[in-house]
Design a protein around this motif. Structure first.
Motif, PDB file in Angstrom:
ATOM      1  N   ALA A  68      54.854  42.771  21.435  1.00 55.57           N
ATOM      2  CA  ALA A  68      55.434  41.603  22.102  1.00 55.57           C
ATOM      3  C   ALA A  68      56.959  41.653  22.071  1.00 55.57           C
ATOM      4  O   ALA A  68      57.564  42.040  21.068  1.00 55.57           O
ATOM      5  N   LYS A  69      57.570  41.260  23.169  1.00 55.05           N
ATOM      6  CA  LYS A  69      59.022  41.193  23.286  1.00 55.05           C
ATOM      7  C   LYS A  69      59.529  39.755  23.303  1.00 55.05           C
ATOM      8  O   LYS A  69      60.721  39.506  23.124  1.00 55.05           O
ATOM      9  N   ILE A  70      58.592  38.828  23.549  1.00 50.20           N
ATOM     10  CA  ILE A  70      58.948  37.416  23.693  1.00 50.20           C
ATOM     11  C   ILE A  70      58.042  36.597  22.789  1.00 50.20           C
ATOM     12  O   ILE A  70      56.832  36.829  22.735  1.00 50.20           O
ATOM     13  N   LEU A  71      58.638  35.653  22.068  1.00 53.52           N
ATOM     14  CA  LEU A  71      57.878  34.775  21.181  1.00 53.52           C
ATOM     15  C   LEU A  71      57.940  33.354  21.746  1.00 53.52           C
ATOM     16  O   LEU A  71      59.018  32.879  22.108  1.00 53.52           O
ATOM     17  N   ALA A  97      63.567  37.662  22.903  1.00 53.59           N
ATOM     18  CA  ALA A  97      63.762  36.271  23.321  1.00 53.59           C
ATOM     19  C   ALA A  97      62.732  35.386  22.647  1.00 53.59           C
ATOM     20  O   ALA A  97      61.595  35.810  22.404  1.00 53.59           O
ATOM     21  N   VAL A  98      63.134  34.161  22.338  1.00 51.95           N
ATOM     22  CA  VAL A  98      62.233  33.149  21.800  1.00 51.95           C
ATOM     23  C   VAL A  98      62.291  31.958  22.751  1.00 51.95           C
ATOM     24  O   VAL A  98      63.384  31.511  23.129  1.00 51.95           O
ATOM     25  N   ILE A  99      61.128  31.452  23.131  1.00 55.65           N
ATOM     26  CA  ILE A  99      61.033  30.286  23.997  1.00 55.65           C
ATOM     27  C   ILE A  99      60.489  29.124  23.181  1.00 55.65           C
ATOM     28  O   ILE A  99      59.439  29.242  22.544  1.00 55.65           O
ATOM     29  N   ALA A 100      61.208  28.004  23.185  1.00 64.14           N
ATOM     30  CA  ALA A 100      60.797  26.837  22.415  1.00 64.14           C
ATOM     31  C   ALA A 100      61.418  25.582  23.039  1.00 64.14           C
ATOM     32  O   ALA A 100      62.394  25.675  23.789  1.00 64.14           O
ATOM     33  N   PRO A 101      60.875  24.401  22.713  1.00 63.90           N
ATOM     34  CA  PRO A 101      61.472  23.164  23.228  1.00 63.90           C
ATOM     35  C   PRO A 101      62.836  22.861  22.611  1.00 63.90           C
ATOM     36  O   PRO A 101      63.660  22.181  23.220  1.00 63.90           O
TER      37      PRO A 101
END
Length: 201
Positions: A68-71, A97-101
């Motif tokens: 995985a490259k994105i969390l 990259a990390v995606i979060a609110p």
């Protein structure tokens, strides 16, 4: 291309993931950033910390997410202490990259200074991405140039980032290097001045 992260997204749908969970203090024994990925989420990844036996239920130990490259994660990701090692461990493991609110403020700044893209999206969008990534292999592209999260066949999800943080990542510069770059002409002109022509008062 700098600022474009593409690959499988792994769902770690927990709120308030703090920096000690990202990398416990006992895992911070190296003198360099290299190898810190081994300690990433150590308390969750390993059933036995001494032998490094993997916990089979932890998301990053599943075959689908090993590259995985994105969390994708919950709100307030990276809260807690200011340890920069948390960002280094994510990057060393392979996360771009990390995606979060939302993110811990210091963690978010550390991301920008170390080239990791912290993407803030509305909670409902994050939950939907996380649910989809949990059901099947979800490949995303985080395009920092366009400020979009893209996936095949769907409308891109726009996000915003502080201009200075965005520029640091796109140019691969830390805050000092960015400042020097911004004022390069003035610095060069100053260095060329002839101070011997007039004595100091």
């Amino acid at each position: 291309m700098r600022g474009v992260i593409a690959g499988v997204a792994a769902p770690l749908m927990r709120r308030n993931v703090d920096t000690d969970a990202i990398i416990p203090s006992r895992e911070m024994k190296r003198v360099s950033r290299e190898g810190l990925g081994e300690g990433l989420f150590a308390n969750w990844r390993y059933a036995d910390l001494a032998t490094r036996e993997e916990a089979p239920d932890f998301v990053l130990n599943r075959d689908r997410y090993r590259e995985a490259k994105i969390l994708i994660s919950g709100e307030n990701f990276g809260c807690g202490s200011s340890r920069e090692h948390a960002v280094w461990a994510l990057a060393d493991w392979g996360i771009g990259a990390v995606i979060a609110p939302s993110f811990g403020e210091i963690f978010q700044a550390n991301c920008a200074q170390n080239g990791l893209v912290a993407v803030v999206l509305p909670e409902e969008q994050v939950e939907a991405l996380g649910a989809e990534a949990g059901r099947r292999e979800l490949r995303l592209t985080v395009d920092l140039g366009a400020c979009e999260v893209q996936r095949i066949g769907d409308q891109p999800l726009p996000f915003s980032m502080k201009p200075r943080e965005r520029e640091m990542i796109l140019k691969g510069l830390d805050p000092i290097a960015l400042t020097l770059n911004e004022h390069a002409a003035a610095i060069e002109a100053f260095e060329k001045r002839d101070f011997t022509a007039r004595p100091w008062a």
